[in-house]
Scaffold this active site. Structure first.
Site, PDB file in Angstrom:
ATOM      1  N   LYS A   1      21.364  13.063  11.884  1.00 51.00           N
ATOM      2  CA  LYS A   1      20.186  13.776  11.376  1.00 51.00           C
ATOM      3  C   LYS A   1      18.941  13.080  11.899  1.00 51.00           C
ATOM      4  O   LYS A   1      18.872  11.853  11.905  1.00 51.00           O
ATOM      5  CB  LYS A   1      20.226  13.769   9.845  1.00 51.00           C
ATOM      6  CG  LYS A   1      19.031  14.398   9.152  1.00 51.00           C
ATOM      7  CD  LYS A   1      19.214  14.364   7.634  1.00 51.00           C
ATOM      8  CE  LYS A   1      17.965  14.827   6.905  1.00 51.00           C
ATOM      9  NZ  LYS A   1      18.136  14.783   5.426  1.00 51.00           N
TER      10      LYS A   1
ATOM     11  N   ASP B   1      23.177  11.995   2.501  1.00 48.37           N
ATOM     12  CA  ASP B   1      22.256  11.815   3.626  1.00 48.37           C
ATOM     13  C   ASP B   1      21.680  10.400   3.542  1.00 48.37           C
ATOM     14  O   ASP B   1      20.828  10.106   2.699  1.00 48.37           O
ATOM     15  CB  ASP B   1      21.143  12.855   3.586  1.00 48.37           C
ATOM     16  CG  ASP B   1      21.636  14.263   3.942  1.00 48.37           C
ATOM     17  OD1 ASP B   1      22.816  14.574   3.677  1.00 48.37           O
ATOM     18  OD2 ASP B   1      20.832  15.059   4.473  1.00 48.37           O
TER      19      ASP B   1
ATOM     20  N   LYS C   1      21.825  17.619  12.487  1.00 45.81           N
ATOM     21  CA  LYS C   1      20.860  18.170  11.532  1.00 45.81           C
ATOM     22  C   LYS C   1      19.443  17.765  11.913  1.00 45.81           C
ATOM     23  O   LYS C   1      19.034  16.632  11.659  1.00 45.81           O
ATOM     24  CB  LYS C   1      21.180  17.695  10.109  1.00 45.81           C
ATOM     25  CG  LYS C   1      20.204  18.212   9.049  1.00 45.81           C
ATOM     26  CD  LYS C   1      20.602  17.741   7.658  1.00 45.81           C
ATOM     27  CE  LYS C   1      19.560  18.108   6.617  1.00 45.81           C
ATOM     28  NZ  LYS C   1      19.936  17.668   5.247  1.00 45.81           N
TER      29      LYS C   1
END
Length: 251
Positions: A160, A98, A192
């Site tokens: 995300k 991430d 996400k």
């Protein structure tokens, strides 16, 4: 219409159970791994600091993905340092990365963000790359759109919303922009939302929006994740038909 208990189990299966607390300890990681294996089914992944990846890899079931964060939470511009961090995380056993993009560069230089994502994607190898856009700091819908498009051009596997470390985390307004970019690109990239997701209703809102924008059946664990820690208690309560947990602290 889905049964609520079954629906909660589906959401648990899409959860990136997270501990990115500054005070996190090795004992907390052991507890997180156990918590990820719930009576209502495993979560999709755990998401932890890089320094704990090797520890978690040794005890985490292969059925649960291991995610870590890089360039986190500041979203700096030192690409070489982030590449080194990514390579070490993958070597330690992470299978999802991430990355906080250099979101402050989006307005003036989206090409920098594209190049940053591309470099980290190359360093990640076969690991899935989620680009954290920090949408609560971008605020302007046009900047959120530009960040999303730059991340996709760089090869991100997921978009995300947030780190969960700034005042504004995931919002429906930002989520819809990310999802529309994903849908316009054919729907192969995942989504996400993260930060501020506390209840079954919060989680369901984002899952239903993903289905609305990207199509019925689209939000599977391979394409839809929830970045949270506090929501699991409430999802388990709904899945078990018990009184609502309503846990409100944490990521």
């Amino acid at each position: 219409m889905r049964d609520r208990a079954d629906d909660a189990r589906r959401l648990i299966a899409c959860l990136d159970l997270t501990n990115l607390n500054e005070t996190c300890t090795p004992a907390d990681i052991d507890a997180l791994v156990k918590r990820a294996q719930t009576p209502e089914g495993d979560v999709a992944a755990i998401c932890i600091w890089p320094r704990f990846v090797a520890q978690a890899r040794a005890i985490l079931p292969e059925t649960i993905h291991l995610a870590t964060v890089v360039n986190f939470p500041a979203g700096g511009e030192d690409v070489e340092a982030t590449v080194r961090e990514t390579k070490q995380a993958v070597a330690d056993g992470a299978d999802e990365i991430d990355l906080v993009i250099a979101y402050r560069r989006v307005a003036a230089d989206p090409a920098f963000v594209e190049a940053q994502v591309r470099a980290v994607k190359a360093a990640a190898g076969s690991a899935r790359l989620k680009a954290i856009l920090e949408t609560g700091e971008l605020t302007d819908p046009d900047l959120i759109l530009s960040a999303s498009e730059a991340a996709l051009r760089g090869g991100a596997d997921f978009l995300k919303t947030s780190t969960g470390k700034v005042p504004v985390s995931a919002t429906p307004e930002a989520a819809r922009i990310l999802l529309q970019v994903i849908a316009n690109g054919g729907g192969a990239v995942g989504f996400k939302p993260s930060g501020g997701i506390k209840t079954y209703e919060d989680a369901k809102l984002y899952r239903d929006m993903a289905e609305e924008v990207c199509g019925a059946g689209w939000p599977t664990p391979d394409r839809f994740r929830l970045g949270a820690s506090g929501v699991l208690t409430d999802l388990l309560a709904v899945a078990g038909g018990d009184g609502r947990g309503g846990e409100t602290s944490g990521y």
